[in-house]
Design a protein around this motif. Structure first.
Motif, PDB file in Angstrom:
ATOM      1  N   THR A   1      42.919  27.372  36.153  1.00  0.00           N
ATOM      2  CA  THR A   1      41.853  26.688  35.430  1.00  0.00           C
ATOM      3  C   THR A   1      41.706  25.250  35.910  1.00  0.00           C
TER       4      THR A   1
ATOM      5  N   GLN B   1      40.440  37.538  36.017  1.00  0.00           N
ATOM      6  CA  GLN B   1      39.502  38.212  35.118  1.00  0.00           C
ATOM      7  C   GLN B   1      39.773  39.708  34.970  1.00  0.00           C
TER       8      GLN B   1
ATOM      9  N   GLN C   1      39.703  27.975  39.548  1.00  0.00           N
ATOM     10  CA  GLN C   1      39.839  29.311  40.132  1.00  0.00           C
ATOM     11  C   GLN C   1      40.277  30.341  39.085  1.00  0.00           C
ATOM     12  N   SER C   2      39.952  30.110  37.824  1.00  0.00           N
ATOM     13  CA  SER C   2      40.417  30.994  36.744  1.00  0.00           C
ATOM     14  C   SER C   2      39.842  32.407  36.835  1.00  0.00           C
ATOM     15  N   HIS C   3      38.769  32.577  37.597  1.00  0.00           N
ATOM     16  CA  HIS C   3      38.155  33.911  37.732  1.00  0.00           C
ATOM     17  C   HIS C   3      39.093  34.915  38.397  1.00  0.00           C
TER      18      HIS C   3
ATOM     19  N   LYS D   1      34.928  29.191  45.672  1.00  0.00           N
ATOM     20  CA  LYS D   1      35.679  30.119  44.842  1.00  0.00           C
ATOM     21  C   LYS D   1      36.443  31.111  45.725  1.00  0.00           C
TER      22      LYS D   1
END
Length: 344
Positions: free
Chosen positions: A47, A56, A51-53, A242
């Motif tokens: 986060t 997911q 780059q928290s994705h 990203k």
């Protein structure tokens, strides 16, 4: 000639040490690994780096795949990776805005050499180069991380049969040139020398390359003088910076390119090996250069006599040679460099 503690920009040992120090690359890199199930801590780092994705789909993958993903993420320096991206984009934007041609200048004649204009010097340069080779002061560094995809094969480029009647591969052709060079130096100076061959592979080509050399008994070279090392890997990123997922629990990784050479030289202790062998001069080339004169003694000798920190070969730029590459200064105050102009 060039020691590691002298900050000189060269493709000798001193240059490698200089570049490693200036770029902040060290022989041993500190990496933080997190427990496989410490999702919260990894997510906090992601986060913070935007780059928290990458997590997911963490609940959609199996336990082993989850552990591997968390381990990979825990071992990444996300701030450094983001820095690479921003620097690359900054340089790209700068190049688009700046007209480099306006600052391009011809290379001064005093740092040039030519196989056509300096015929009377060629034998002297060759003798100097062979002398350094006879002292085991010269090494060859091959950039061989690429696969032969564009050649229509899935294995490393160096294993490619280029279509000669002998069916020799690129690796064999280059190995035999090193053997010939050692024999020439030994005969000329009555010594027993060696030319270490450092081969940088990628994660995708390392095992197959090593197996290929072992199967062919290193093409007559001594095993201890053929040193393999692996370039690093970086995550693939989109144009927004990203990191890309290859699968729900797998990051898309790619070799870090020829520019990753310097990091690999430090982190895999190749510079240490070169220093142990007292190497003073390194010839760097790419595996798909079938015409390469490996550790060309004439070129080595030219650079030595010029006191060059770095040398580059380019093609003849005369009208009769047709389309050819040229070397030019792109700054008003050029870095130390010596270029040997010749055709292949």
């Amino acid at each position: 000639r060039v020691q590691r503690d002298k900050t000189r920009k060269t493709y000798g040992i001193g240059a490698v040490g200089y570049i490693l120090r200036e770029s902040g690359v060290h022989d041993t890199e500190e990496t933080t690994f997190f427990p496989a199930m410490d999702v919260k801590k990894v997510n906090e780092r992601l986060t913070a780096a935007g780059q928290s994705h990458l997590l997911q789909f963490i609940e959609d993958v199996g336990e082993q795949e989850r552990a591997e993903l968390l381990r990979d993420l825990g071992g990444m320096d996300l701030q450094e990776i983001n820095g690479f991206f921003h620097n690359a984009m900054k340089v790209s934007d700068h190049i688009k805005q700046e007209k480099v041609d306006e600052r391009m200048e011809a290379v001064p004649r005093e740092v040039l050499g030519s196989v056509t204009r300096d015929r009377d010097r060629l034998k002297d340069w060759e003798k100097e180069g062979l002398h350094r080779i006879s002292q085991s002061k010269v090494a060859v560094l091959l950039l061989a991380g690429g696969q032969g995809t564009r050649l229509g094969v899935s294995y490393p480029k160096g294993m490619y049969d280029v279509g000669l009647p002998s069916h020799k591969t690129l690796f064999q052709i280059q190995a035999e040139r090193i053997l010939k060079l050692q024999r020439l130096a030994d005969e000329r100076f009555k010594t027993k020398c060696s030319v270490p061959w450092y081969i940088m592979t990628s994660g995708r080509t390392m095992d197959s390359t090593k197996e290929f050399f072992a199967r062919h008994n290193y093409f007559g070279l001594k095993k201890e003088n053929v040193i393999f090392f692996q370039q690093g890997m970086l995550p693939a990123m989109d144009y927004e910076g990203k990191i890309i997922l290859e699968g729900k629990g797998k990051i898309s990784m790619a070799p870090d390119g020829n520019g990753g050479l310097y990091r690999a030289l430090g982190s895999q202790h190749i510079v240490d090996d070169m220093e142990r062998r007292e190497i003073g001069y390194i010839h760097v080339y790419c595996v798909d250069n079938i015409l390469v004169k490996v550790a060309d003694p004439t070129f080595i000798g030219f650079c030595v006599q010029k006191g060059a920190d770095c040398g580059a070969k380019v093609g003849d730029d005369s009208p009769s040679a047709g389309k050819a590459a040229t070397t030019s200064w792109v700054t008003s105050k050029p870095a130390d460099c010596t270029s040997n102009t010749r055709w292949c």
